[in-house]
Design an enzyme around this catalytic site. Structure first.
Site, PDB file in Angstrom:
ATOM      1  N   HIS B  46      15.241  41.638   2.589  1.00 28.31           N
ATOM      2  CA  HIS B  46      14.414  40.972   1.589  1.00 28.31           C
ATOM      3  C   HIS B  46      13.029  40.640   2.147  1.00 28.31           C
ATOM      4  CE1 HIS B  46      13.849  38.549  -2.050  1.00 28.31           C
ATOM      5  NE2 HIS B  46      13.314  37.629  -1.276  1.00 28.31           N
ATOM      6  N   HIS B  92      14.422  38.647  -8.892  1.00 30.60           N
ATOM      7  CA  HIS B  92      15.310  37.550  -8.539  1.00 30.60           C
ATOM      8  C   HIS B  92      16.698  37.886  -9.060  1.00 30.60           C
ATOM      9  CE1 HIS B  92      14.671  33.150  -7.132  1.00 30.60           C
ATOM     10  NE2 HIS B  92      14.413  33.999  -6.171  1.00 30.60           N
TER      11      HIS B  92
END
Lengths: 239, 723
Positions: B46, B92
């Site tokens: 990430h 998200h």
């Protein structure tokens, strides 16, 4: 003579303050942002309470903001003959502050709703806000709220004579499809739709500007609430 | 700590054995427990992009209008009058899968902070959502939570939602996608940097307090999702949003510049990320005192403070003699502010807590030193073209079915949950144009944003599927008179450890790069989310593509609606094949289907033609053919306008393919009769096929010989869910 001054009260969490400043400026006012933590200066002709989520709407919408010094100083502006507009969250604050009667509760059907709506002027009134909006005229304005359902314990009849604008199609369950409310003086206007967002033809409608130009016309005709507040206090331009 | 226990802890935190070896070799010692946690977070997929950075480095980034590109908080492009649009997409996905409201809300909050860090006032949010089968209760639960979360944050913050897309496909059942694009406006000379320079300058943390929420959320985002019943244990990784704080903080940030050297928002990996990246960008180091960080609870471990993903926080570097004024400024806006460190020339991130040095690492190693992770690319899955199917007896019934398809059906019930007009910029919001249009302050110029995406075409062919989306985006912009200038890409894919998924990801990025070069467009930033897999399998490779366009005069852009009496013109050539289409899928039930038909030259010519003719004021209304082809595009234009049409034209052997097939370079436009000839002449010069085919009139959609149906029937089919 300089342009009449219009204060837009900025609460923590306000988000329509810049839009309201622009619309007031477009109507001719010298508009400026004013922090909610301080009483209004004496030299303003008009105060605007903008839309948004003052204090995050974390208590009842508008409740915390209604206790702010700037809101507490509104009554002296009104006594001087000044004008007040509360849009959306600003309307909620005026109601919470007791400057307008009734309550604004959760939409029915529930939930935040943004929509372009048509409201109709349903009142013969001397209110300065409606100098340019005759009885029967319609305005196309956006709504954007989750707590805009108007309630009065006496029913709509108790406020019908103070309800200048009604929704053509009731979007939120308001009594009598009430979209806006005036106080007894006609100088304090609470309105759930957003006239300040309908003050530029590029943005879909300039119908809302007529409310602000009406207010400007009234103030410019009687340019006194500031310079001559005594004169105003004597009732120079009350209707 | 023994080597063995360090290794075990590191592996448990998600680092690989090779990475642990690399860390020890670089440091010349073992990392301590806190340092290990910093590496685990910062070297997660990430934060580090270790699996994709080599692929992404192949994308074109240069352009005349690019003022800030990849690496900035948000890409910035010149849109005229001294203004830049700062914009970026972020995902998200995993947080939203386990806690849809907060996952989506903090996704919006996070991307807004990127825009604010760039110095820009947020002016627009768009959302790109992929859900599973719309008929399942789980999809309903996810969708209701996600939509409420996006609205709950953006409405309160005061940024309008101006459009986006929602896809429904059972391949997202186990792993929905929640991507958001935010855009802001900033003067060219007010853009901000993350580069921490000037040893002795002071590090400030401002905004909310730091708590235990969202710890190692970045690592969570870098794993596959488990079974539903495991999600509850993951909710502690999800951050909690406070739009009221976000709004106060945004105003405080934008009103502050006296002595400001650099700033960065705190997102994934919190303070550890912001300090190491700011130092690495500036070629400096930081000495940080964790006890000075305003904390939400007592007794936090140093690694918790460093890696907390508590929302609504920024770090700033401020000149020493401006620190007192800065602290006063932020506190006067009702947000916390504290000095918690200083810039050094050491190149090291040194963190002290309770009198001890708990971290002493080279900042660049933490921020940029992740060894690339190379994965094996396997063969792409075999394509399955649609089986042969006959032409329908009643094309009108096909049109009705397509209009009601989830993904084509009207979403105004959803967009009503979002404030679309706050900020007084929105010229065209959701459902009012092919792309969102906003105006610049005090100007007749404007800009447009198109957000397109989805994995349907990419599941069949990631290379062509991505290019088909690029083509759609520039057509959309052209339909509002905007010339595309820059792209932000949000890439969502499965696990790179699966050779098939890595091959699809590689093809997607190769297709994006080749497509961008063909169109002459740069990428200015974006996001890459991997490990979008659940026990039910990987998602289709799913790009979300946000494109900004410029509009010289918003007074001349085509209308969203046509008016009775206007001439209808068909621009482009009907596809004559089903292509990869909603029609093919609806009719055959085939989930993947053939590769999308793409001709970016045709899209490019169409777009240039529409932009030029719109600037001449010749186009009344414009609508390009997307999902559902020309037939659905015409029906939507009629429904939106409240006006029927009558079309007369010779169609090919398979009129159903012409009407519902999907491909490049097709649009309907309308014009006043007097302008039609000029448009046809200009089209001939531009090499764009264009033909006068009908007239706007009545209350029926009539395509002679094929379809004759009342507008009311089409509108009813299209109306979708009314919530």
């Amino acid at each position: 003579m300089s342009d009449p001054r219009a204060a837009v009260i900025v609460f923590p969490g306000s988000n329509g303050d810049r839009d309201l400043l622009e619309a007031l400026r477009a109507a001719g006012f010298d508009s400026f942002p004013h922090p909610s933590g301080q009483p209004l200066p004496d030299d303003v002709a008009l105060a605007g309470l903008p839309g948004g989520f003052s204090y995050g709407d974390y208590w009842r919408a508008g409740m915390l903001a209604s206790q702010e010094p700037a809101v507490r100083s509104l009554s002296s502006l009104i006594d001087r003959g000044g004008l007040v507009i509360g849009v959306c969250n600003g309307f909620q604050i005026l109601v919470e502050a007791g400057l307008l009667p009734g309550a604004l509760s959760y939409n029915d059907p529930a939930g935040f709703r943004h929509r372009w709506v048509t409201v109709r002027c349903a009142l013969e009134t001397d209110s300065p806000w409606f100098r340019n909006v005759p009885n029967g005229a319609t305005l196309r304005l956006p709504i954007a709220h989750g707590e805009g359902s108007y309630f009065h314990p006496g029913g709509f009849d108790a406020v019908a004579s103070h309800a200048p604008l009604l929704y053509e199609e009731n979007p939120n369950g308001s009594m009598g499809a009430l979209a806006a409310l005036l106080d007894d003086t006609g100088r304090v206007l609470g309105i759930m739709p957003h006239p300040e967002r309908a003050s530029d033809p590029d943005l879909g409608s300039e119908d809302g500007l007529s409310l602000f130009t009406g207010a400007f016309g009234a103030v410019a005709r009687h340019p006194s609430p500031v310079a001559g507040k005594n004169e105003v206090a004597a009732g120079a331009h009350t209707s | 700590m023994t080597m063995t226990s360090m290794t075990e802890l590191g592996l448990a935190m998600g680092l690989t054995a090779a990475e642990l070896d690399h860390i020890v070799a670089e440091l010349g010692r073992e990392p301590n427990r806190v340092e290990l946690a910093v590496f685990a977070g910062m070297w997660s997929e990430h934060c580090s992009y270790k699996s994709t950075k080599e692929l992404l480095s192949t994308l074109p980034t240069a352009g005349d209008r690019v003022l800030a590109g990849p690496g900035a908080h948000a890409g910035c492009v010149d849109v005229g009058d001294g203004w830049a649009v700062a914009f970026k997409i972020e995902s998200h996905n995993h947080p939203s899968a386990v806690e849809p409201y907060q996952g989506a809300a903090t996704g919006v909050g996070g991307i807004l902070r990127d825009v604010v860090a760039q110095g820009a006032r947020p002016v627009a949010v768009m959302d790109a959502l992929c859900f599973g089968d719309p008929a399942t209760p789980r999809t309903r639960w996810l969708q209701d939570g996600v939509v409420a979360g996006i609205g709950g944050y953006g409405n309160s913050y005061g940024v309008p939602n101006v459009g986006g897309l929602t896809v429904y496909d059972s391949r997202y059942d186990g792993n929905p996608l929640v991507n958001a694009l935010a855009a802001g406006l900033v003067r060219h000379d007010a853009m901000r940097t993350a580069a921490a320079t000037g040893p002795g300058n002071v590090l400030l943390i401002v905004g909310a307090t730091t708590g235990r929420d969202g710890i190692l959320g970045a690592a969570f985002a870098s794993e596959e999702l488990g079974e539903d019943h495991e999600h509850a244990a993951r909710r502690s990784h999800v951050q909690v949003g406070d739009p009221f704080m976000g709004k106060k903080l945004m105003e405080a940030m934008l009103a502050f510049d006296d002595g400001l050297v650099a700033c960065q928002d705190l997102g994934a990996c919190g303070i550890a990320c912001a300090t190491s990246e700011m130092a690495a960008a500036g070629g400096t180091g930081f000495d940080v005192d964790l006890e000075a960080v305003p904390q939400r609870e007592a007794g936090m471990d140093p690694f918790e403070i460093l890696l907390s993903e508590s929302q609504e926080r920024f770090m700033l570097v401020v000149e020493p003699d401006r620190v007192d004024a800065a602290l006063e400024h932020f506190r006067s806006h009702g947000v916390h502010a504290a000095a918690c460190g200083a810039v050094t020339d050491s190149g090291r991130l040194r963190v002290r807590h309770d009198g001890e040095t708990v971290v002493d690492l080279p900042a660049a190693l933490v921020a940029e030193g992740t060894p690339p992770q190379r994965w094996e690319a396997g063969p792409l899955p075999t394509r399955h073209p649609y089986p042969d199917f006959p032409a329908p007896a009643d094309p009108a019934a096909v049109l009705v079915d397509l209009l009601a398809e989830p993904g084509i059906a009207d979403l105004s019930w959803l967009y009503e949950r979002y404030d679309q007009t706050v900020g007084n910029r929105t010229v065209r919001g959701p459902g009012r144009g092919e792309a969102a249009v906003q105006k610049l302050p005090g100007s007749s110029a404007g800009y447009a944003i198109s957000l397109v995406g989805g994995g349907d075409g990419c599941a069949a062919d990631p290379y062509l599927g991505t290019q088909a989306l690029l083509g759609e985006a520039i057509r959309n912009l052209a339909c509002v008179g905007a010339e595309a200038v820059a792209v932000s890409d949000g890439i969502n894919a499965g696990s790179p450890s699966d050779p098939v998924e890595f091959a699809r990801l590689s093809e997607l990025i190769r297709g994006l790069g080749d497509g961008l070069r063909a169109l002459g467009l740069p990428v200015t930033g974006g996001n890459c989310s991997l490990y979008n897999e659940s026990p039910s399998g990987p998602i289709p490779p799913t790009p979300m593509i946000g494109v900004v366009g410029v509009i010289p005069d918003i007074g001349r852009i085509p209308c969203p609606t046509m008016t009775t009496g206007e001439v209808v013109l068909l621009v482009g050539t009907p596809s004559g094949e089903p292509g990869h289409s909603g029609y093919g899928r609806l009719t055959t039930g085939a989930v993947d289907g053939p590769a999308p038909s793409v001709d970016l030259d045709a899209d490019s010519r169409l777009a240039a033609f529409l932009v030029a003719q719109a600037a001449e004021g010749r186009i009344r209304a414009a609508k390009d053919a997307g999902r559902g082809g020309l037939g659905v595009a015409l029906a939507k234009l009629c429904i939106r306008s409240g006006t029927g049409v009558e079309i007369n034209r010779e169609w090919g052997d398979r009129p159903d393919w012409d009407l519902f097939g999907e491909g490049s370079g097709m649009a309907w436009i309308t014009a006043h009769g007097a302008e039609a000839d000029a448009l046809i002449e200009a089209g001939a010069l531009a090499g764009v096929p264009i033909d006068r085919v009908g007239i706007a009139q009545g209350d029926r959609l009539v395509i002679s010989g094929l379809i004759d149906i009342a507008l009311a029937d089409l509108a009813a089919a299209h109306s979708g869910r009314t919530a």
